[in-house]
Design an enzyme around this catalytic site. Structure first.
Site, PDB file in Angstrom:
ATOM      1  N   GLU A   1       6.761   7.772  10.594  1.00  0.00           N
ATOM      2  CA  GLU A   1       7.206   9.117  10.945  1.00  0.00           C
ATOM      3  C   GLU A   1       8.687   9.344  10.631  1.00  0.00           C
ATOM      4  OE1 GLU A   1       5.256   7.198  12.710  1.00  0.00           O
ATOM      5  OE2 GLU A   1       3.721   8.350  13.760  1.00  0.00           O
TER       6      GLU A   1
ATOM      7  N   GLU B   1      -1.199   4.742  16.020  1.00  0.00           N
ATOM      8  CA  GLU B   1      -1.037   5.028  17.447  1.00  0.00           C
ATOM      9  C   GLU B   1      -2.394   5.121  18.135  1.00  0.00           C
ATOM     10  OE1 GLU B   1       1.682   8.386  16.512  1.00  0.00           O
ATOM     11  OE2 GLU B   1       2.722   7.690  18.293  1.00  0.00           O
TER      12      GLU B   1
ATOM     13  N   GLY C   1       0.013   8.494  13.486  1.00  0.00           N
ATOM     14  CA  GLY C   1      -0.964   8.759  14.546  1.00  0.00           C
ATOM     15  C   GLY C   1      -2.195   7.889  14.423  1.00  0.00           C
TER      16      GLY C   1
ATOM     17  N   ALA D   1      -1.266  11.824  11.586  1.00  0.00           N
ATOM     18  CA  ALA D   1      -1.588  13.213  11.911  1.00  0.00           C
ATOM     19  C   ALA D   1      -1.687  13.974  10.590  1.00  0.00           C
ATOM     20  CB  ALA D   1      -0.476  13.802  12.766  1.00  0.00           C
TER      21      ALA D   1
HETATM   22  N1  T1G Z   1      -1.427  14.554   6.330  1.00  0.00           N
HETATM   23  C1  T1G Z   1      -1.895  15.407   5.384  1.00  0.00           C
HETATM   24  N2  T1G Z   1      -2.088  15.062   4.088  1.00  0.00           N
HETATM   25  C2  T1G Z   1      -1.796  13.793   3.747  1.00  0.00           C
HETATM   26  C3  T1G Z   1      -1.292  12.850   4.674  1.00  0.00           C
HETATM   27  C4  T1G Z   1      -1.116  13.290   6.019  1.00  0.00           C
HETATM   28  N3  T1G Z   1      -0.685  12.454   6.974  1.00  0.00           N
HETATM   29  N4  T1G Z   1      -1.089  11.680   4.001  1.00  0.00           N
HETATM   30  C5  T1G Z   1      -1.446  11.890   2.727  1.00  0.00           C
HETATM   31  N5  T1G Z   1      -1.872  13.143   2.572  1.00  0.00           N
HETATM   32  C6  T1G Z   1      -2.381  13.744   1.337  1.00  0.00           C
HETATM   33  C7  T1G Z   1      -1.313  13.780   0.253  1.00  0.00           C
HETATM   34  O1  T1G Z   1      -0.527  14.960   0.385  1.00  0.00           O
HETATM   35  C8  T1G Z   1      -2.174  13.791  -0.994  1.00  0.00           C
HETATM   36  O2  T1G Z   1      -2.681  15.110  -1.114  1.00  0.00           O
HETATM   37  C9  T1G Z   1      -3.361  12.913  -0.623  1.00  0.00           C
HETATM   38  O3  T1G Z   1      -3.399  12.885   0.827  1.00  0.00           O
HETATM   39  C10 T1G Z   1      -3.220  11.482  -1.135  1.00  0.00           C
HETATM   40  O4  T1G Z   1      -1.941  11.026  -0.669  1.00  0.00           O
HETATM   41  C11 T1G Z   1       1.515  12.042  15.725  1.00  0.00           C
HETATM   42  C12 T1G Z   1       3.334  12.966  13.996  1.00  0.00           C
HETATM   43  C13 T1G Z   1      -1.555   7.203   3.215  1.00  0.00           C
HETATM   44  C14 T1G Z   1       0.030   5.643   2.038  1.00  0.00           C
HETATM   45  O5  T1G Z   1       3.540   9.685   7.114  1.00  0.00           O
HETATM   46  O6  T1G Z   1       2.112   7.556   3.216  1.00  0.00           O
HETATM   47  O7  T1G Z   1       1.189  10.812  12.335  1.00  0.00           O
HETATM   48  O8  T1G Z   1      -1.657  15.618  -3.372  1.00  0.00           O
HETATM   49  O9  T1G Z   1      -1.000  10.746  -2.996  1.00  0.00           O
HETATM   50  O10 T1G Z   1      -0.401   7.205  -2.844  1.00  0.00           O
HETATM   51  O11 T1G Z   1       3.040  10.313  15.645  1.00  0.00           O
HETATM   52  O12 T1G Z   1      -0.402   9.305   1.589  1.00  0.00           O
HETATM   53  O13 T1G Z   1      -4.027  14.760  -3.198  1.00  0.00           O
HETATM   54  O14 T1G Z   1      -3.457  17.063  -2.372  1.00  0.00           O
HETATM   55  O15 T1G Z   1       0.189   9.806  -0.938  1.00  0.00           O
HETATM   56  O16 T1G Z   1      -2.721   6.486  -1.992  1.00  0.00           O
HETATM   57  C15 T1G Z   1       2.429   9.922   9.611  1.00  0.00           C
HETATM   58  C16 T1G Z   1       1.745   9.734   4.916  1.00  0.00           C
HETATM   59  C17 T1G Z   1       2.150  11.384   9.731  1.00  0.00           C
HETATM   60  C18 T1G Z   1       1.588   8.787   6.101  1.00  0.00           C
HETATM   61  C19 T1G Z   1      -1.643   6.997   0.760  1.00  0.00           C
HETATM   62  N6  T1G Z   1       1.758   9.372   8.445  1.00  0.00           N
HETATM   63  N7  T1G Z   1       0.882   9.371   3.819  1.00  0.00           N
HETATM   64  O17 T1G Z   1      -0.844   6.975  -0.394  1.00  0.00           O
HETATM   65  O18 T1G Z   1      -2.001   8.792  -1.750  1.00  0.00           O
HETATM   66  S1  T1G Z   1       2.995  12.090  11.091  1.00  0.00           S
HETATM   67  C20 T1G Z   1       2.398   9.335   7.257  1.00  0.00           C
HETATM   68  C21 T1G Z   1       1.186   8.309   3.012  1.00  0.00           C
HETATM   69  C22 T1G Z   1       2.218  11.418  12.434  1.00  0.00           C
HETATM   70  C23 T1G Z   1       2.124  11.020  14.847  1.00  0.00           C
HETATM   71  C24 T1G Z   1       2.922  11.576  13.738  1.00  0.00           C
HETATM   72  C25 T1G Z   1       0.294   8.118   1.829  1.00  0.00           C
HETATM   73  C26 T1G Z   1      -0.722   6.973   1.986  1.00  0.00           C
HETATM   74  P1  T1G Z   1      -2.980  15.679  -2.618  1.00  0.00           P
HETATM   75  P2  T1G Z   1      -1.080  10.105  -1.643  1.00  0.00           P
HETATM   76  P3  T1G Z   1      -1.495   7.295  -1.828  1.00  0.00           P
END
Ligand code: T1G
Length: 689
Positions: A125, A105, A102, A63
């Site tokens: 998450e 999912e 998500g 998400a």
């Molecule tokens: N939402 C918004 N921005 C995100 C994002 C996300 N989910 N993931 C990464 N970014 C932005 C991050 O802030 C950065 O921004 C840029 O993308 C590159 O990220 C409904 C509720 C995918 C492994 O927890 O683990 O889904 O600094 O530097 O090292 O059940 O990003 O460039 O402006 O980390 O190559 C669950 C979180 C969400 C995954 C890539 N998903 N992201 O790593 O790049 S909650 C996560 C990561 C959810 C559902 C629930 C990593 C990555 P900027 P980065 P990276």
């Protein structure tokens, strides 16, 4: 409006490509665009199957975390996923990169999942203080069973494609370069088979077996109680997975949604989301242009093979970077390499590394007694003991050895980097790289910017940090830089309260209750009181303990006594020493009573120091200070760090309470100028004051 989900139809297969850089976060606009494309493909009689694939470097990474806390926007996750799962035509997820949260999912709601060989999937998450709120806690157990689902969801770990295939999380693998074609071919095969469309929600075999294990969930909770201590999300995850086993699917979804709403509104999750973005913000240095040229680092020299030098060396070996390791005696060199080898062997024994990798990494070390061997390395890191004269002498020699353009770094934890740089003719090439012990484990790296350190050198250091798996925080030059300076007041207050008669076990208990892994005095005993050895200007309890040979846990006695299982207990000897030092220094008995009062003494002093570090420009931003505390001192991540925590308490309240503390305990509690300015304007840390 350009659609974030574009459709191309080939041979009856609709390929819907999602394109929402940088990680295809499943934002409301993307969800809406995808739903439109899906409905269009389902209504197109020429279309027999649908492939969902992503542009860019990864499948949906979750998400859009920036949407949390805002009004929900349609289509909701459940509505979109129901449309996919109830589709009358096969929907195939073609996964590359990291399908997370998500994103995974959504893939679970598809009828089939195809993964590129290098792809990974996961439900992280929990690291945001959340649980998978889009059906993950209900669909995953139906595919892999409750035990595997509990492990995957509470660990938040990423699962490689092969393991995912073995677990039944994906149905087939294709080579990285062939994902699109492979997905189209797979779709055609599915259509040709004409069999019923499999839905994860309809699977009952795995959870039926789980129903025969009545203590499955309580056993899992008990087995992981230490790991989950203080965190709300893991407990909620256990409840949600239990609902998957015990309730019909729709009721389980309702249970999951209720648990998710509780978590997303919690302080803990807000704190963990703050840390997620703060980690990424820390790498941004405002005055460095994005295209700043950086030095290529192909080889590194490390001077000092002790605890820090060895740990620092391992970071580079792990990244495949050769290290010339310099010591002054063969014995020290041999000992250093042996410790590195033992560390790797311990990792192999835990199953986190293959045995053949040990020799590969050890083979990258070139041990030597001759500093001249550093003449061709791209970066040298000095990691000898904290003495300014020794460091200046080493940098003076390095200046005559290393090649033009090489970077010279000191791992000093508090000495003046400018004085070290002044020992060379090229201070622009000198930077601080302050690692935290154990250097191969702790993720914080303070990049210390000297007065003359050049921008390319800073840019190189920040880039290198990410390459070796560290989170870099840029620091100016001051005593203790950011993390050590930030936490020093906590120790000072703990020791002041000890001498005023507050039991050390009470002080430590309050810190553990707040969420630290251990208290101040227990940590000192763990590190070793002789190692800490401060330049005390007056008699201290620590000095008396060391003189009495009570060096800490390693000797079975320090501030605490330790039994053969290293469990701490109150020590009458220590109590007598505390009384003796308090009397010798005429410190009146005035114990601080109550957890809140003890916590305020301990942590408001840290908040105040953080405000000073920020106000002096030593740290670039408030969230960097939080990251330094969380990653450098294991500040509980679900508290968000000292400044985030202070914002939640309210700066007005903190200033008012500090003023009372100042009246009793003096200077340490005089609210810093920035803290007062923010409070008066009704602002918080992170706002421009
Ligand atoms: N939402 C918004 N921005 C995100 C994002 C996300 N989910 N993931 C990464 N970014 C932005 C991050 O802030 C950065 O921004 C840029 O993308 C590159 O990220 C409904 C509720 C995918 C492994 O927890 O683990 O889904 O600094 O530097 O090292 O059940 O990003 O460039 O402006 O980390 O190559 C669950 C979180 C969400 C995954 C890539 N998903 N992201 O790593 O790049 S909650 C996560 C990561 C959810 C559902 C629930 C990593 C990555 P900027 P980065 P990276």
């Amino acid at each position: 409006m350009t659609e974030l989900a574009a459709t191309a139809v080939t041979g009856g297969i609709a390929i819907i490509t999602l394109d929402n850089p940088p990680v295809n976060a499943l934002s409301a606009p993307l969800r809406a665009s995808l739903l439109r494309a899906l409905k269009q493909a389902l209504g197109d009689t020429a279309v027999t199957a649908i492939v969902l694939i992503c542009a860019g470097r990864t499948f949906i990474a979750g998400a859009d975390i920036t949407e949390f806390g805002k009004a929900p926007q349609s289509p909701s996750f459940p509505d979109l996923f129901a449309a996919i799962e109830q589709a009358a035509k096969p929907v195939i997820a073609a996964i590359h990169g990291t399908a997370l949260g998500g994103g995974f999912e959504l893939a679970l709601a598809c009828h089939y999942r195809l993964a590129a060989e290098s792809a990974k999937v996961g439900l992280p998450e929990v690291h945001l203080g959340l649980l998978p709120g889009a059906g993950g806690t209900q669909r995953l157990p139906r595919l892999v069973g409750a035990e595997a689902a509990l492990d995957i969801i509470t660990s938040g770990r990423q699962i490689g494609a092969r393991e995912a295939l073995a677990l039944g999380l994906v149905d087939a693998l294709v080579s990285d370069s062939n994902l699109r074609k492979g997905a189209i071919a797979y779709a055609r095969d599915v259509v040709a088979q004409g069999s019923a469309l499999p839905k994860a929600r309809d699977r009952s075999d795995r959870i039926a077996a789980d129903r025969e294990k009545p203590t499955l969930f309580s056993d899992f909770a008990a087995a992981n109680s230490r790991r989950f201590k203080g965190f709300a999300a893991p407990r909620a995850i256990i409840s949600a997975v239990q609902a998957a086993v015990e309730l019909p699917f729709e009721e389980g979804l309702t249970r999951e949604a209720a648990l998710f709403e509780q978590l997303v509104a919690s302080h803990e999750s807000a704190a963990q989301r703050h840390v997620f973005f703060a980690e990424r913000a820390a790498g941004r240095v405002p005055d460095l242009p994005a295209d700043m040229p950086i030095h290529e680092i192909h080889s590194v020299g490390v001077i000092g093979a002790g605890t820090m030098g060895g740990g620092i060396t391992m970071n580079f070996l792990n990244a495949g970077i050769a290290v010339t390791l310099v010591e002054t005696t063969q014995d020290a060199l041999d000992r250093g390499v042996t410790v590195i080898r033992r560390n790797y062997e311990a990792t192999v024994s835990k199953g986190r590394m293959r045995a053949e990798q040990v020799e590969q990494r050890i083979g990258l070390i070139s041990p030597t007694l001759d500093m001249a061997a550093l003449s061709d390395v791209d970066l040298v890191i000095e990691a000898v003991y904290e003495n300014i004269d020794v460091k200046r002498e080493i940098f003076g020699k390095l200046d005559n050895i290393v090649k033009p353009g090489a970077i010279m770094a000191s791992n000093t934890s508090f000495l003046d980097l400018n004085r070290i740089a002044a020992a060379t003719r090229r201070p622009e090439s000198v930077v601080g790289l302050h690692f935290f012990s154990p250097a191969n484990v702790m993720r914080l790296l303070e990049v210390v910017r000297g007065a003359k350190t050049s921008k390319p050198v800073i840019a190189t250091a920040m880039h290198l940090a990410k390459r070796i798996g560290k989170v870099a925080v840029l620091s100016g030059v001051c005593d203790g830089f950011i993390a050590n300076r930030l936490l020093a007041p906590r120790g000072a207050q703990a020791e002041a309260m000890m001498l005023e008669g507050t039991p050390i076990a009470e002080i430590d208990r309050v810190l553990v209750e707040y969420g630290f892994a251990m208290g101040h005095f227990q940590m000192m005993d763990l590190v070793g009181l002789d190692v800490i050895g401060r330049d005390a200007t007056e008699r201290t309890v620590m000095g008396d303990l060391v003189a009495a040979g009570r060096l800490g846990q390693k000797r079975g006695a320090g501030y605490y006594d330790y039994d053969d299982k290293r469990r701490p207990s109150a020590s009458a000897t220590t109590a007598d020493m505390i009384d003796a030092v308090a009397n010798a220094r005429n410190i009146a008995s005035d114990p601080t009573v109550g957890s809140e009062a003890v916590l305020a003494r301990l942590l408001y002093s840290v908040v105040n120091e953080g405000a000073k570090i920020l106000d002096e420009g030593i740290a670039l931003r408030a969230s960097d200070i939080d990251i330094a505390a969380v990653l450098g001192y294991n500040w509980p991540v679900y508290r968000g760090g000292p400044l985030f925590w202070a914002n939640q308490i309210g700066l007005n309240r903190i200033v008012a309470e500090m003023r009372e503390l100042e009246g009793r305990y003096g200077e340490a509690f005089r609210p810093s100028d920035l803290l007062v300015r923010l409070a008066e304007k009704g602002l918080v840390f992170g706002d421009a004051a």
